[in-house]
Design a protein around this motif. Structure first.
Motif, PDB file in Angstrom:
ATOM      1  N   SER A 209       0.842  -1.199   0.000  1.00 40.55           N
ATOM      2  CA  SER A 209       0.000   0.000   0.000  1.00 40.55           C
ATOM      3  C   SER A 209       0.876   1.247   0.000  1.00 40.55           C
ATOM      4  O   SER A 209       1.985   1.241   0.540  1.00 40.55           O
ATOM      5  N   VAL A 210       0.349   2.315  -0.602  1.00 43.05           N
ATOM      6  CA  VAL A 210       1.040   3.608  -0.647  1.00 43.05           C
ATOM      7  C   VAL A 210       0.006   4.688  -0.360  1.00 43.05           C
ATOM      8  O   VAL A 210      -1.010   4.792  -1.063  1.00 43.05           O
ATOM      9  N   THR A 211       0.243   5.484   0.675  1.00 42.02           N
ATOM     10  CA  THR A 211      -0.645   6.596   1.004  1.00 42.02           C
ATOM     11  C   THR A 211       0.066   7.920   0.790  1.00 42.02           C
ATOM     12  O   THR A 211       1.304   7.989   0.837  1.00 42.02           O
ATOM     13  N   CYS A 212      -0.711   8.958   0.576  1.00 39.59           N
ATOM     14  CA  CYS A 212      -0.179  10.290   0.264  1.00 39.59           C
ATOM     15  C   CYS A 212      -0.769  11.307   1.235  1.00 39.59           C
ATOM     16  O   CYS A 212      -1.974  11.257   1.543  1.00 39.59           O
ATOM     17  N   HIS A 213       0.058  12.236   1.683  1.00 37.30           N
ATOM     18  CA  HIS A 213      -0.363  13.248   2.656  1.00 37.30           C
ATOM     19  C   HIS A 213       0.148  14.613   2.199  1.00 37.30           C
ATOM     20  O   HIS A 213       1.307  14.745   1.782  1.00 37.30           O
ATOM     21  N   PHE A 214      -0.708  15.625   2.293  1.00 36.46           N
ATOM     22  CA  PHE A 214      -0.332  16.954   1.808  1.00 36.46           C
ATOM     23  C   PHE A 214      -1.178  18.016   2.496  1.00 36.46           C
ATOM     24  O   PHE A 214      -2.173  17.700   3.179  1.00 36.46           O
ATOM     25  N   ILE A 215      -0.776  19.273   2.330  1.00 36.81           N
ATOM     26  CA  ILE A 215      -1.507  20.422   2.871  1.00 36.81           C
ATOM     27  C   ILE A 215      -2.296  21.042   1.727  1.00 36.81           C
ATOM     28  O   ILE A 215      -1.717  21.454   0.714  1.00 36.81           O
ATOM     29  N   GLU A 216      -3.605  21.122   1.886  1.00 33.88           N
ATOM     30  CA  GLU A 216      -4.485  21.656   0.848  1.00 33.88           C
ATOM     31  C   GLU A 216      -5.374  22.736   1.459  1.00 33.88           C
ATOM     32  O   GLU A 216      -6.177  22.454   2.340  1.00 33.88           O
ATOM     33  N   LEU A 576       6.606  27.818   2.347  1.00 34.33           N
ATOM     34  CA  LEU A 576       7.551  26.825   2.835  1.00 34.33           C
ATOM     35  C   LEU A 576       6.879  25.870   3.821  1.00 34.33           C
ATOM     36  O   LEU A 576       7.182  24.669   3.850  1.00 34.33           O
ATOM     37  N   MET A 577       5.963  26.400   4.611  1.00 34.24           N
ATOM     38  CA  MET A 577       5.240  25.578   5.578  1.00 34.24           C
ATOM     39  C   MET A 577       4.488  24.450   4.888  1.00 34.24           C
ATOM     40  O   MET A 577       4.463  23.304   5.373  1.00 34.24           O
ATOM     41  N   ALA A 578       3.851  24.737   3.731  1.00 33.61           N
ATOM     42  CA  ALA A 578       3.084  23.708   3.019  1.00 33.61           C
ATOM     43  C   ALA A 578       3.977  22.570   2.539  1.00 33.61           C
ATOM     44  O   ALA A 578       3.515  21.441   2.365  1.00 33.61           O
ATOM     45  N   LYS A 579       5.269  22.849   2.356  1.00 34.07           N
ATOM     46  CA  LYS A 579       6.195  21.807   1.916  1.00 34.07           C
ATOM     47  C   LYS A 579       6.776  21.009   3.073  1.00 34.07           C
ATOM     48  O   LYS A 579       7.251  19.886   2.874  1.00 34.07           O
ATOM     49  N   LYS A 580       6.757  21.595   4.261  1.00 36.46           N
ATOM     50  CA  LYS A 580       7.387  20.937   5.404  1.00 36.46           C
ATOM     51  C   LYS A 580       6.377  20.237   6.319  1.00 36.46           C
ATOM     52  O   LYS A 580       6.621  19.116   6.775  1.00 36.46           O
ATOM     53  N   LEU A 581       5.263  20.879   6.589  1.00 35.17           N
ATOM     54  CA  LEU A 581       4.319  20.325   7.559  1.00 35.17           C
ATOM     55  C   LEU A 581       3.431  19.225   6.989  1.00 35.17           C
ATOM     56  O   LEU A 581       2.568  18.709   7.703  1.00 35.17           O
TER      57      LEU A 581
END
Length: 601
Positions: A209-216, A576-581
């Motif tokens: 399995s592969v899951t993805c997490h991001f800030i949207e 930058l926060m969207a790329k780190k958190l």
């Protein structure tokens, strides 16, 4: 030019070519010739009897004359029935001369029938049924079960469930729509974090399995990219190839800032082969720390396991325990069994064992169970071990979530665990519990002594307005972290264009107006100088300084909402926060997929 269709029968039929029509309910094609609707009425009467009497005219021969005749006949019969009712009711209300007689509404049989199910409503119910199948992992064959058919008939006799094949196609179409929508969402985010894990089912079929997490839009978002059968050997090269294939299919192979896995050597090597940043799962690391520490009290844990297995194996013992709990007015709790691969299952076993201590001691004595009994000191050890392990369980649960930021808490919570364990050492009375604590402290010192030096975890903690510099044990590490953030922020465009300063009012008369040819050269030099003066590095440093001067956000507040309100003030840092958190603390999201997959394999 075709004649307009006036019969209400066409609500349930659509005209096809070559004198054919299709039923909107069952999709059956019926012959339609010379404008006659007899076949259509006959089909509704035999196949869909509940739709025949609602809004349909009785057996018209054609659309040209039958509808008018039926309408006139219906009007005449209604008038006659009303007059007959008035004549046969001498006690009815009387009216004075010149006053209009009140009209009575005739009762229709359609009022006692279930409402007609329109094709649009049928489609909506089918859509919800498909969502239920996907959400609850139900088989497609459920629509063929007798109980489901009776249940659907009781809810709405007019509803006809789709066939198994049609339902499977609808779920497939829904999957395609959701996939396309998710790909559009992922394509708009600047960075993602991936988690992956492998699992073997009870039928010895291996999955990955592969899951993805991001800030949207300043919100945490998570999704499953793929869960597929992985029959190849679990070598580093094969795992790397599968990960790259999934990432490329979703268009995130160039956006991965970090990939979380367990501590297996083949998976770790696969991530390094790809060239992604690798972060070990903190939940798995805690599991290793606690598992090693529990070996110090293995004899006591084995005794507890014997007693728990007895209550799960003996029906007489389980029934006697339940009766004893009722007599002692205790909550009916069945002792939980231990799972070798999950340390927290050992904690839950010890906790449930302590909760029913008196009832267990009494039951084991009455039934003369063939198990080793715990001494009073061993019972005290079990109690102290539960107190110690509770802190580790709380941290594991908090860092395994997906709905809020987790990676930014890692340094803070690990330091808290180390301090809590040191405090437990001073309050422990038994030698076995003391041995567990000593092992925990030694293992955490070995695995976590440089955790604040991890660039990923350090930068996520620094960009969390609840922690900032407070997350670091020393000022040097904090300075180095914010220096890296300033450098990274300087490479990001702020997105705020420089505007030309307007001319000063009141100087037009002095020749400094915008229309002056001489002054125009000065204005050009002024604008050029202001643009050159805006140094990206200086802007980034100023944003970081201003960010650090802001007061800390309370720990119960949402840091992403704080960043949403401060985005205009810190344009570079917010990007930058969207790329780190977006980084998560554990690979538990991938493991959760297997918990659900096990229900359908």
């Amino acid at each position: 030019m075709s004649q307009r269709k006036r019969s209400s029968i066409w609500v349930h039929f659509s005209h096809e070519e070559n004198s054919k029509t299709k039923c909107s309910i069952c999709k059956k094609v019926i012959s339609f010739k010379s404008g006659s609707t007899n076949n259509l009425h006959r089909h509704l009467k035999t196949q869909h009897p509940t739709l025949q009497l609602k809004g349909l005219r009785a057996e018209p021969d054609s659309d040209n004359n039958s509808d008018t005749d039926v309408s006139i006949a219906s009007s005449a019969s209604t008038s006659s029935a009303t007059a007959a009712t008035a004549a046969s009711d001498p006690t009815g209300p009387t009216t004075s001369p010149g006053q209009a007689r009140p009209k009575r509404k005739q009762t229709s049989i359609s009022q006692y029938l279930p409402p007609v199910l329109t094709p649009l409503r049928q489609e909506k119910i089918d859509e919800e049924l498909a969502k239920m199948i996907a959400t609850d992992f139900q088989p497609f064959s459920i629509v063929e079960d007798t109980g489901f058919k009776k249940y659907s008939q009781a809810l709405n006799p007019s509803y006809i469930p789709p066939s198994r094949k049609a339902l499977a196609q609808k779920v497939t179409d829904m999957y395609d729509r959701e996939t396309a929508s998710l790909k559009r969402r992922v394509s708009k985010v600047p960075a993602v974090c991936l988690t992956t894990d492998c699992w073997t089912s009870r039928t010895t079929v291996s999955y990955m399995s592969v899951t993805c997490h991001f800030i949207e839009d300043f919100r945490v978002a998570s999704c499953l990219l793929d869960c597929f059968e992985f029959s190849e050997r679990h070598t580093a090269d094969n795992i790397a190839q599968q990960l790259l294939s999934v990432a490329a299919e979703w268009g995130v192979d160039k956006k991965v800032v970090c990939c979380l896995t367990n501590n297996a050597a083949n998976v770790t090597k696969a991530i390094k082969t790809i060239g992604w940043m690798h972060l070990p799962c903190l939940a798995h690391t805690i599991n290793l720390v606690v598992r090693d520490a529990l070996h110090a009290s293995k004899p006591i844990i084995d005794k507890v396991k014997e007693a728990v297995e007895y209550f799960h194996r003996s029906t007489m013992g389980a029934q006697k325990l339940k009766e004893t709990q009722l007599q002692m007015k205790m909550e009916e709790l069945r002792p939980k069994q231990d799972c070798p691969t999950r340390w927290n299952s050992t904690y839950y076993m010890l906790k449930s064992f302590i909760a029913s201590k008196k009832a267990i001691i009494s039951t084991l004595a009455v039934t003369n169970a063939p198990v080793r009994h715990l001494s009073q000191e061993e019972w005290t050890t079990v109690q102290e071990m539960c107190t110690i392990l509770q802190a580790f369980e709380e941290v594991t649960v908090e860092l395994s979530a997906e709905s809020y930021l987790t990676a930014s808490k890692v340094i803070v919570l690990v330091r808290g665990l180390q301090r809590a364990t040191a405090d437990f050492r001073r309050n422990t009375t038994t030698a076995a519990a003391q041995g567990v604590i000593d092992s925990l402290c030694a293992s955490m010192s070995s695995r976590f002594h440089k955790i604040h030096a991890n660039h990923i975890l350090a930068e996520t903690a620094a960009l969390d307005p609840r922690f900032k510099r407070m997350a670091f044990p020393d000022g040097r590490t904090a300075d180095e972290t914010f220096q890296r953030l300033s450098t990274a922020a300087a490479r990001i465009s702020s997105g705020t264009p420089t505007q030309q300063q307007p001319a000063v009012e009141g100087l037009e008369g002095a020749g400094s107006g915008a229309g002056s040819i001489v002054w125009s050269y000065f204005h050009e030099e002024q604008v050029a100088g202001s643009v050159e003066a805006r140094n990206p590095t200086a802007d980034a440093v100023m944003e970081v300084r201003a960010y650090l001067e802001e007061p800390l956000l309370p720990t119960h507040e949402d840091p992403l909402k704080w960043w949403e309100s401060r985005a205009p003030v810190y344009p570079r840092l917010s990007k930058l926060m969207a790329k780190k958190l977006c980084v998560v603390a554990t690979s538990v999201p991938s493991e959760r997929i297997f918990s659900k997959t096990g229900q359908i394999t």
